[in-house]
Design a protein around this motif. Sequence first.
Motif, PDB file in Angstrom:
ATOM      1  N   LEU A  86       0.704  -1.226  -0.002  1.00 27.45           N
ATOM      2  CA  LEU A  86       0.012   0.126   0.273  1.00 27.45           C
ATOM      3  C   LEU A  86       0.912   1.262  -0.032  1.00 27.45           C
ATOM      4  O   LEU A  86       2.135   1.289   0.290  1.00 27.45           O
ATOM      5  CB  LEU A  86      -0.785   0.131   1.327  1.00 27.45           C
ATOM      6  CG  LEU A  86      -1.873  -1.102   1.492  1.00 27.45           C
ATOM      7  CD1 LEU A  86      -2.605  -1.010   2.721  1.00 27.45           C
ATOM      8  CD2 LEU A  86      -2.781  -1.265   0.186  1.00 27.45           C
ATOM      9  N   SER A  87       0.575   2.412  -0.459  1.00 25.22           N
ATOM     10  CA  SER A  87       0.997   3.717  -0.254  1.00 25.22           C
ATOM     11  C   SER A  87       1.132   4.083   1.326  1.00 25.22           C
ATOM     12  O   SER A  87       0.285   3.423   2.138  1.00 25.22           O
ATOM     13  CB  SER A  87       0.322   4.774  -0.936  1.00 25.22           C
ATOM     14  OG  SER A  87      -0.988   4.941  -0.385  1.00 25.22           O
ATOM     15  N   TYR A  88       1.829   4.837   1.510  1.00 15.57           N
ATOM     16  CA  TYR A  88       2.060   5.386   2.932  1.00 15.57           C
ATOM     17  C   TYR A  88       0.865   5.726   3.607  1.00 15.57           C
ATOM     18  O   TYR A  88       0.484   5.378   4.650  1.00 15.57           O
ATOM     19  CB  TYR A  88       3.085   6.514   2.981  1.00 15.57           C
ATOM     20  CG  TYR A  88       3.640   6.643   4.561  1.00 15.57           C
ATOM     21  CD1 TYR A  88       4.445   6.165   5.062  1.00 15.57           C
ATOM     22  CD2 TYR A  88       2.715   7.896   5.398  1.00 15.57           C
ATOM     23  CE1 TYR A  88       4.812   6.199   6.517  1.00 15.57           C
ATOM     24  CE2 TYR A  88       3.096   8.069   6.511  1.00 15.57           C
ATOM     25  CZ  TYR A  88       4.163   7.139   7.139  1.00 15.57           C
ATOM     26  OH  TYR A  88       4.294   7.218   8.441  1.00 15.57           O
ATOM     27  N   GLY A  89       0.000   6.603   2.883  1.00 15.60           N
ATOM     28  CA  GLY A  89      -1.289   7.045   3.548  1.00 15.60           C
ATOM     29  C   GLY A  89      -2.271   5.880   3.590  1.00 15.60           C
ATOM     30  O   GLY A  89      -3.098   5.815   4.629  1.00 15.60           O
ATOM     31  N   GLU A  90      -2.169   5.062   2.554  1.00 17.51           N
ATOM     32  CA  GLU A  90      -3.068   3.723   2.656  1.00 17.51           C
ATOM     33  C   GLU A  90      -2.648   2.874   3.943  1.00 17.51           C
ATOM     34  O   GLU A  90      -3.464   2.352   4.510  1.00 17.51           O
ATOM     35  CB  GLU A  90      -3.188   2.880   1.435  1.00 17.51           C
ATOM     36  CG  GLU A  90      -3.940   3.643   0.313  1.00 17.51           C
ATOM     37  CD  GLU A  90      -3.522   3.061  -0.946  1.00 17.51           C
ATOM     38  OE1 GLU A  90      -4.036   3.547  -2.042  1.00 17.51           O
ATOM     39  OE2 GLU A  90      -2.455   2.183  -1.100  1.00 17.51           O
ATOM     40  N   LYS A  91      -1.467   2.586   4.192  1.00 16.46           N
ATOM     41  CA  LYS A  91      -0.937   2.065   5.423  1.00 16.46           C
ATOM     42  C   LYS A  91      -1.424   2.683   6.543  1.00 16.46           C
ATOM     43  O   LYS A  91      -1.567   1.897   7.580  1.00 16.46           O
ATOM     44  CB  LYS A  91       0.847   1.953   5.358  1.00 16.46           C
ATOM     45  CG  LYS A  91       1.103   1.067   4.320  1.00 16.46           C
ATOM     46  CD  LYS A  91       2.673   1.296   4.305  1.00 16.46           C
ATOM     47  CE  LYS A  91       3.435   0.367   3.050  1.00 16.46           C
ATOM     48  NZ  LYS A  91       4.593   0.531   3.140  1.00 16.46           N
ATOM     49  N   ARG A  92      -1.266   4.046   6.692  1.00 18.01           N
ATOM     50  CA  ARG A  92      -1.819   4.895   7.783  1.00 18.01           C
ATOM     51  C   ARG A  92      -3.266   4.292   8.245  1.00 18.01           C
ATOM     52  O   ARG A  92      -3.597   4.293   9.367  1.00 18.01           O
ATOM     53  CB  ARG A  92      -1.467   6.223   7.658  1.00 18.01           C
ATOM     54  CG  ARG A  92      -2.098   7.136   8.701  1.00 18.01           C
ATOM     55  CD  ARG A  92      -1.788   6.585  10.062  1.00 18.01           C
ATOM     56  NE  ARG A  92      -0.361   7.087  10.440  1.00 18.01           N
ATOM     57  CZ  ARG A  92       0.515   6.445  11.446  1.00 18.01           C
ATOM     58  NH1 ARG A  92      -0.098   5.759  12.184  1.00 18.01           N
ATOM     59  NH2 ARG A  92       1.636   7.069  11.590  1.00 18.01           N
ATOM     60  N   ARG A  93      -4.044   4.511   7.175  1.00 18.00           N
ATOM     61  CA  ARG A  93      -5.633   4.377   7.357  1.00 18.00           C
ATOM     62  C   ARG A  93      -5.618   2.759   7.734  1.00 18.00           C
ATOM     63  O   ARG A  93      -6.508   2.308   8.580  1.00 18.00           O
ATOM     64  CB  ARG A  93      -6.126   4.513   5.897  1.00 18.00           C
ATOM     65  CG  ARG A  93      -5.918   5.926   5.714  1.00 18.00           C
ATOM     66  CD  ARG A  93      -7.429   6.583   4.568  1.00 18.00           C
ATOM     67  NE  ARG A  93      -7.647   5.829   3.527  1.00 18.00           N
ATOM     68  CZ  ARG A  93      -6.687   5.882   2.489  1.00 18.00           C
ATOM     69  NH1 ARG A  93      -6.004   6.767   2.282  1.00 18.00           N
ATOM     70  NH2 ARG A  93      -7.228   5.030   1.271  1.00 18.00           N
ATOM     71  N   LEU A  94      -4.831   1.954   7.207  1.00 16.95           N
ATOM     72  CA  LEU A  94      -5.021   0.376   7.657  1.00 16.95           C
ATOM     73  C   LEU A  94      -4.854   0.480   8.979  1.00 16.95           C
ATOM     74  O   LEU A  94      -5.353  -0.360   9.644  1.00 16.95           O
ATOM     75  CB  LEU A  94      -4.214  -0.406   6.828  1.00 16.95           C
ATOM     76  CG  LEU A  94      -4.308  -1.747   7.181  1.00 16.95           C
ATOM     77  CD1 LEU A  94      -5.684  -2.612   7.252  1.00 16.95           C
ATOM     78  CD2 LEU A  94      -3.132  -2.548   6.343  1.00 16.95           C
ATOM     79  N   SER A  95      -3.567   0.946   9.624  1.00 14.39           N
ATOM     80  CA  SER A  95      -3.375   0.821  10.975  1.00 14.39           C
ATOM     81  C   SER A  95      -4.421   1.450  11.735  1.00 14.39           C
ATOM     82  O   SER A  95      -4.617   0.774  13.039  1.00 14.39           O
ATOM     83  CB  SER A  95      -2.081   1.587  11.195  1.00 14.39           C
ATOM     84  OG  SER A  95      -2.022   2.819  11.076  1.00 14.39           O
ATOM     85  N   VAL A  96      -5.054   2.407  11.462  1.00  9.81           N
ATOM     86  CA  VAL A  96      -5.876   3.115  12.285  1.00  9.81           C
ATOM     87  C   VAL A  96      -7.471   2.223  12.279  1.00  9.81           C
ATOM     88  O   VAL A  96      -7.997   1.956  13.366  1.00  9.81           O
ATOM     89  CB  VAL A  96      -6.365   4.397  11.768  1.00  9.81           C
ATOM     90  CG1 VAL A  96      -7.549   5.042  12.330  1.00  9.81           C
ATOM     91  CG2 VAL A  96      -5.320   5.471  12.121  1.00  9.81           C
ATOM     92  N   ALA A  97      -7.646   1.496  11.029  1.00 11.30           N
ATOM     93  CA  ALA A  97      -8.869   0.629  11.014  1.00 11.30           C
ATOM     94  C   ALA A  97      -8.680  -0.402  11.913  1.00 11.30           C
ATOM     95  O   ALA A  97      -9.650  -0.826  12.556  1.00 11.30           O
ATOM     96  CB  ALA A  97      -8.873   0.441   9.495  1.00 11.30           C
ATOM     97  N   SER A  98      -7.447  -0.797  11.919  1.00 11.17           N
ATOM     98  CA  SER A  98      -7.187  -2.036  12.628  1.00 11.17           C
ATOM     99  C   SER A  98      -7.333  -2.114  14.125  1.00 11.17           C
ATOM    100  O   SER A  98      -7.634  -2.766  15.077  1.00 11.17           O
ATOM    101  CB  SER A  98      -5.724  -2.794  12.536  1.00 11.17           C
ATOM    102  OG  SER A  98      -5.462  -3.042  11.053  1.00 11.17           O
ATOM    103  N   MET A  99      -6.787  -0.552  14.547  1.00  5.63           N
ATOM    104  CA  MET A  99      -7.013  -0.335  15.992  1.00  5.63           C
ATOM    105  C   MET A  99      -8.481  -0.164  16.420  1.00  5.63           C
ATOM    106  O   MET A  99      -9.007  -0.642  17.491  1.00  5.63           O
ATOM    107  CB  MET A  99      -6.271   1.161  16.211  1.00  5.63           C
ATOM    108  CG  MET A  99      -6.091   1.548  17.684  1.00  5.63           C
ATOM    109  SD  MET A  99      -7.544   2.577  18.014  1.00  5.63           S
ATOM    110  CE  MET A  99      -7.005   4.098  17.441  1.00  5.63           C
TER     111      MET A  99
END
Length: 567
Positions: A436-449
């Motif tokens: 994923l792009s950096y922004g997509e990775k960040r959104r994924l980390s927030v969604a997981s939390m």
Amino acid sequence: MSIIEIRALTVKYARRKLAALNQLSLHVQKGETVLLLGPSGSGKSTLALTLNGLLPQAVGELREGSVHIAGLDTQEHSVADLAQTVGILFQDPDAQFATLKVEDEIVFGLENLGHDPHTMEARIQQALADVGAAALRERPVSALSGGEKQRVALASLLAMQPEVLIFDEPTANLDSMGTQQVFALLAELKSRGEHTLVLIEHKLDELMHLIDRVVVLNPQGGILADGAPRHIFDDFGPALQEMGVWMPQVAMLAHELRRQGVELPLFPITLGDAVRAFRPWVASVHPETVETAAPTTQSTPAMQVKDLSFSYGDLSALQSVSIQINKGDFLAIVGANGAGKTTLAKHLMGILRPPLGAIALEGGEFTDIPTKAVARKIGYVFQNPEHQFVTETVWDEVAYGLRVMQEDDDTVTRKTQELLETFGLARYAKANPFTLSYGEKRRLSVASMLALGQDILILDEPTFGQDERNATALLEILRGLNQQGKTVIVVTHDMRLVLENANRVVAMSAGKVLFDGAPAELAGKPELLSEARLTLPPLARLSALLATEYPHLRNVLTLDNYLGLKH
């Protein structure tokens, strides 16, 4: 003469259905300074990687088209050959360091390119002097601040004397002062006229006086707009906002005022423009209608920190920190790189185990609470999203915590799908998180939390790498959770985020708490802001400039504040 020539470029990553770049063509003239914009996932970083051959030689697949830099075909020449012509400075300098000492880092590239040792000394001295880092030559890389690391990373590129320099969000991990230092370096490089500069950045107001041309990528990896900065942000402003592309904040305010029927003498893209453009409008504001921030009220404690100290070896990170975090707070923790913000956040989560009596969770001794129980109460998002990925697909990453907590299959499926859709990640469900792009990775980390629904949410730099739309959407989600009674703690350098969202801010410096109170109160303390290495966002600085003529505007700090003015 074109120094960058890209023709009908199509790029694809493994396990991704859609191309990252699609039939993209672009020519950049020698000596130009080009700003590259686009929504998250539009291919900005991918385009940067094609310019020095890392793509396709290391990652990705170039399906069609060609890329030439100074006449060199990036598919036919090695990355080492291209490094003498084009250098890339990434947002995380640690990712490109190869040695332990500053001097060795500068030498590394020269040695690998086979330069004569007798010529290296002059290059080392010149490169370090060019970035104002001569005093750092004997320092360990690990002992540098974020801003210093970016200077050294840039020096290591300049030593190889590339004609083209690419900056991929170089200030993303820097505090306000570090950001200003990098922008000052960019201004110096531009003034020499020796380099062609391509910038990927979203802190735009401070950069606009340096930009010759703006190129905007669309979500499909093609080019939406290409032209002079004022033309792009004026004529394409509504389209950029619709796509979620960052714009100068003064330009965003101008578009909002236009929607209200306000006529402006010019369209602003810098603070100087904005003072001239908005002066006639603010002259009609009724002073008594400028609202002041409500005082912070006390409530039931969610967490209490008392005299917490911590050191990494001989380096003191926290010094007798005492704060009370109330249930329902939207608390921002701010300060320079190395101020102790992340160290404090890790203690609040239990990643770093606090000493007995230092932290209480809902009145109970923190160290007495089992780790699994803490995880049910507190959610944590790391500063670097990759550090918390544990599965091989985006779907499994969101579902992982639910499965660990032994939720039933139907609940796991429903919650996972909802979160992927909320954060715009549903189409990547089968993709590897690391693609994923950096922004997509960040959104994924927030969604997981967020999947576990904890009462206390701690997020370390949640908006890094996000386009404007996704940053806004994420903050709306956090505000909504906060209004439902969740306690939100955000570690950030972004004073715009603080002023627009937080009800309370803790400013730190050298491991100590300098300030604890209302964001608007902190904004009115310039000496304290300086000590904490913080700068106010552009619209707050605009109000300070306008307040020299209209003092009642001093407390107008955000876009909503400006739009709420009564005339």
